[in-house]
Design an enzyme around this catalytic site. Structure first.
Site, short mmCIF file in Angstrom:
data_model
loop_
_atom_site.label_atom_id
_atom_site.label_comp_id
_atom_site.label_asym_id
_atom_site.label_seq_id
_atom_site.Cartn_x
_atom_site.Cartn_y
_atom_site.Cartn_z
N GLU A 404 21.49 7.61 10.43
CA GLU A 404 20.88 6.47 9.75
C GLU A 404 19.40 6.36 10.11
O GLU A 404 18.58 5.98 9.28
CB GLU A 404 21.63 5.18 10.13
CG GLU A 404 23.06 5.11 9.63
CD GLU A 404 23.15 5.21 8.11
OE1 GLU A 404 22.46 4.44 7.42
OE2 GLU A 404 23.90 6.07 7.62
N TRP A 407 17.47 8.57 7.91
CA TRP A 407 17.15 8.04 6.58
C TRP A 407 15.72 7.50 6.55
O TRP A 407 15.00 7.62 5.55
CB TRP A 407 18.11 6.91 6.18
CG TRP A 407 19.36 7.36 5.50
CD1 TRP A 407 20.61 7.46 6.04
CD2 TRP A 407 19.51 7.75 4.12
NE1 TRP A 407 21.51 7.88 5.09
CE2 TRP A 407 20.86 8.06 3.90
CE3 TRP A 407 18.61 7.84 3.06
CZ2 TRP A 407 21.34 8.46 2.67
CZ3 TRP A 407 19.09 8.26 1.81
CH2 TRP A 407 20.45 8.56 1.64
N TRP A 436 14.80 -4.12 -18.96
CA TRP A 436 15.17 -5.06 -17.90
C TRP A 436 15.11 -6.49 -18.40
O TRP A 436 14.45 -6.81 -19.39
CB TRP A 436 14.21 -4.92 -16.71
CG TRP A 436 14.24 -3.58 -16.06
CD1 TRP A 436 13.27 -2.61 -16.13
CD2 TRP A 436 15.28 -3.04 -15.24
NE1 TRP A 436 13.64 -1.51 -15.41
CE2 TRP A 436 14.87 -1.74 -14.85
CE3 TRP A 436 16.51 -3.52 -14.79
CZ2 TRP A 436 15.64 -0.92 -14.03
CZ3 TRP A 436 17.28 -2.72 -13.97
CH2 TRP A 436 16.87 -1.43 -13.60
N ASN A 471 22.97 -4.14 6.29
CA ASN A 471 22.66 -3.08 5.34
C ASN A 471 23.68 -2.98 4.20
O ASN A 471 23.30 -2.75 3.04
CB ASN A 471 22.58 -1.73 6.06
CG ASN A 471 22.11 -0.63 5.13
OD1 ASN A 471 21.03 -0.71 4.57
ND2 ASN A 471 22.95 0.38 4.92
N TRP A 489 14.49 -4.37 -10.83
CA TRP A 489 14.76 -4.17 -9.42
C TRP A 489 13.54 -4.37 -8.54
O TRP A 489 13.66 -4.73 -7.36
CB TRP A 489 15.32 -2.76 -9.19
CG TRP A 489 14.39 -1.64 -9.57
CD1 TRP A 489 14.20 -1.13 -10.82
CD2 TRP A 489 13.52 -0.92 -8.70
NE1 TRP A 489 13.26 -0.12 -10.79
CE2 TRP A 489 12.83 0.03 -9.50
CE3 TRP A 489 13.26 -0.96 -7.33
CZ2 TRP A 489 11.89 0.93 -8.98
CZ3 TRP A 489 12.32 -0.07 -6.80
CH2 TRP A 489 11.65 0.85 -7.63
N TRP A 512 16.12 0.25 -2.55
CA TRP A 512 16.20 -0.34 -3.88
C TRP A 512 16.29 0.73 -4.96
O TRP A 512 17.00 0.57 -5.96
CB TRP A 512 15.01 -1.27 -4.13
CG TRP A 512 15.27 -2.65 -3.59
CD1 TRP A 512 14.94 -3.13 -2.36
CD2 TRP A 512 15.96 -3.69 -4.26
NE1 TRP A 512 15.39 -4.43 -2.23
CE2 TRP A 512 16.01 -4.80 -3.39
CE3 TRP A 512 16.54 -3.83 -5.52
CZ2 TRP A 512 16.62 -6.00 -3.73
CZ3 TRP A 512 17.14 -5.03 -5.87
CH2 TRP A 512 17.18 -6.10 -4.98
#
Length: 604
Positions: A404, A407, A436, A471, A489, A512
């Site tokens: 992690e 990442w 959107w 998370n 978003w 995101w």
């Protein structure tokens, strides 16, 4: 409940030009929840999509700092390498000036510039500056330049600014233990930060300046200019790779390109660390400054840490709450790491997805502020792991956890190779055609935790109260905003940055992008989280929901996950808990249709 009609449009290509810094990442709630009485523009003419008026209106673009958008074609030229990437601009500046910088004679001091690396321990740039000062027998002087305009432009949350300022207090005290001063000054205009830094070096008789590299677009270009401008002023500047465990550019495909999918990238990351164990070596702290430093730089030792600017200041209640919840500084960070590794890391693979538990390290705020190095996290967890080898086995707690941490590296590598993600541009430019929604009432319900979906509302209320969100919940609420509500978003991305204590552009943007299915490590657009199933799977007994959604604390059994659909309507209604603002099945069908139309691809 049927959705109220709201504004809609297809997202244009870029929202910020390629001369811009990190894209804004979360709209100010006040701007986005105020009523909008202006008529909606007509977007039927595709040629108008280059206009960013809608993005400005909904707080996605801050035109005070950022110019208009680039085109999809220009973004693709960055991706192909046809256009010089900002990381290459910095590397070129360092390479082309290397010989000239080596010829610069040492001055009366050496300066280290702190940014998002607020620690003494395991800090490579600081260590390099300290060695330079020691070899010359001159004092090391440290500086931090606070830039309110940068905080505004980068949408830095008030809680994060408060945390960083508190970390500076700890850092100043720690450095003083080495007789090293930390000078902190507020620079009103962001464009003047570099010039002020060089002026301070001149004032202190320093001819060598060190810093760690930040990988966002503006920061890379600023450092490239500083390297060249510094040399013109007789100052040799060295920018050091420190933020990532493995520096960007080291891990490549067989053809020599950057890897855009996490799993193969992670395998190479693990192999690289096993083949180059020195990568994880701890950078040593500075030696004590010469005794004369205390007298010579007395005014620097006595400087005060500034307060947050008025518009980024917490209330007294918030200050007290966050100080208790989030103690500052590298000692706290290391204590958290050591306790996590000793007590919880072995079960991390089993507990990490349970928001109601205590299975995570909660180190993200410290990683974002740089009070602990990602390298330190990997090294300490690896030392406690069976076998002592870096592994990509995601069924073991230790390797799952530093995976992690990896990442974080991954998203910064992406930032360097595809810099247009800093420009409000999706990693996949072709996804900019998706239509959107911009429904302010629904966005307000999302931000306030009043969507009628308990797991979503619990997570959003946790964020508003604590400045932090688990998370798993980040993925749930992001999927809900982007796919159930079909709200752009980037509005959610910005809200996270303006609310959370651990706002880090690369990780926030990457997360995101994943949830909205327009980022790297491709998540198929037709993979849409069902909030009810997520709630039942990861908050089985509803403890997390009951903690944060007080209206539902008396609901028993699995009705907690869906009170209006499972017989708890009377309790929910009596306590004022809202009905769902969308029907998930219908919302899912709409999302599939929008994505399919936007990218011209079927789900087959």
């Amino acid at each position: 409940m049927p959705q109220k009609a709201g504004s809609k449009r297809k997202a244009s290509s870029p929202l910020v030009s390629d001369s811009a810094a990190p894209a804004p990442s979360s709209p100010a709630a006040a701007d986005l929840t105020s009523s909008n009485k202006r008529p909606r523009p007509d977007f039927s003419d595709r040629s108008r999509y280059q206009d960013s008026s809608v993005e400005e209106e909904y707080g996605i673009v801050l035109r005070k700092y950022y110019p208009p958008e680039i085109t999809n074609e220009r973004a693709k030229r960055y991706a192909s390498g046809e256009l010089e990437r900002p990381i290459q601009t910095l590397e070129k500046a360092l390479s082309e000036t290397e010989a000239a910088r080596a010829d610069v004679a040492l001055g009366d001091s050496v300066v280290f510039w702190f940014k998002q690396d607020l620690r003494v321990g395991d800090n490579r740039g600081l260590s390099a500056a300290a060695r330079c000062a020691e070899q010359a027998g001159v004092p090391l002087v440290c500086v931090y330049l606070a830039s309110p305009q940068d905080w505004e432009a980068h949408l830095t949350s008030a809680i994060r600014i408060d945390f960083m300022l508190r970390c500076l207090h700890v850092l100043k005290e720690d450095l003083a233990g080495f007789d090293v001063p930390l000078y902190v000054e507020t620079v009103a205009k962001r464009r003047n930060v570099g010039r002020r830094l060089l002026d301070l070096c001149t004032e202190w008789g320093a001819r060598h300046l060190f810093c760690n590299i930040e990988y966002e677009v503006d920061e890379l270009r600023r450092e490239a200019r500083l390297v060249r401008d510094g040399l013109q002023n007789g100052i040799a500047m060295q920018a050091v790779h420190d933020t990532c465990v493995v520096k960007p550019g080291e891990l490549k495909t067989g053809a020599g390109g950057q890897i855009s999918v996490y799993s193969p990238w992670h395998r190479k990351w693990c192999a690289y660390l096993n083949a180059s164990p020195e990568t994880l070596e701890e950078a040593r702290p500075p030696m004590r400054n010469p005794a004369s430093a205390r007298k010579k730089f007395k005014h620097l030792f006595e400087c005060e840490i500034p307060e947050a600017p008025e518009e980024k200041r917490l209330s007294e209640d918030e200050e007290e709450r966050f100080r208790n919840m989030w103690p500052a500084g590298e000692h706290e960070a290391r204590d958290r790491l050591d306790k996590f590794v000793a007590e919880r890391i072995s079960r991390y693979h089993e507990t990490r997805n349970l928001p109601g538990g205590n299975g995570t390290s909660t180190l993200s705020a410290h990683l974002a502020a740089g009070t602990i190095a990602a390298r330190t996290c990997v090294r300490v967890s690896l030392d406690a792991a069976p076998g002592k080898k870096v592994s990509d086995d995601r069924k073991v707690g230790h390797s799952m956890w530093y995976g992690e941490v990896a990442w974080r590296d991954f998203y910064k590598h992406v930032l360097c190779n595809w810099p247009y993600v800093c420009m409000n541009k999706p990693f996949k430019p072709e996804y900019s055609k998706i239509e959107w929604e911009y429904d302010k009432e629904q966005f307000k319900a999302w931000t306030e935790g009043k969507t009628g979906f308990p797991i979503v509302d619990a997570a959003m209320r946790q964020a508003r109260y604590s400045g932090y969100m688990h998370n798993r919940c980040r993925m749930i609420v992001a999927s809900f905003l982007a796919k159930d509500l079909m709200i752009d978003w980037r509005m959610g991305e910005r809200w996270f940055m303006e609310q959370l204590i651990d706002g880090d552009f690369a990780s926030n943007n990457g997360g995101w992008g994943f949830s909205a299915s327009c980022g790297v490590d491709p998540q198929p657009y037709f993979r849409i989280f069902n909030p009810l199933l997520q709630s039942e799977k990861f908050d089985v007994d509803g403890a997390y929901i009951r903690k944060w959604v007080s209206e539902l604390k008396d609901v028993n059994g699995n009705a907690i996950h869906d009170p209006y659909g499972r017989g708890a309507e009377m309790i929910a209604k009596k306590n004022g808990y809202p009905r769902p603002i969308v029907v998930h099945k219908e919302a899912r069908e709409r999302a599939l249709a929008r994505y399919k139309a936007g990218i011209g691809r079927s789900t087959a």
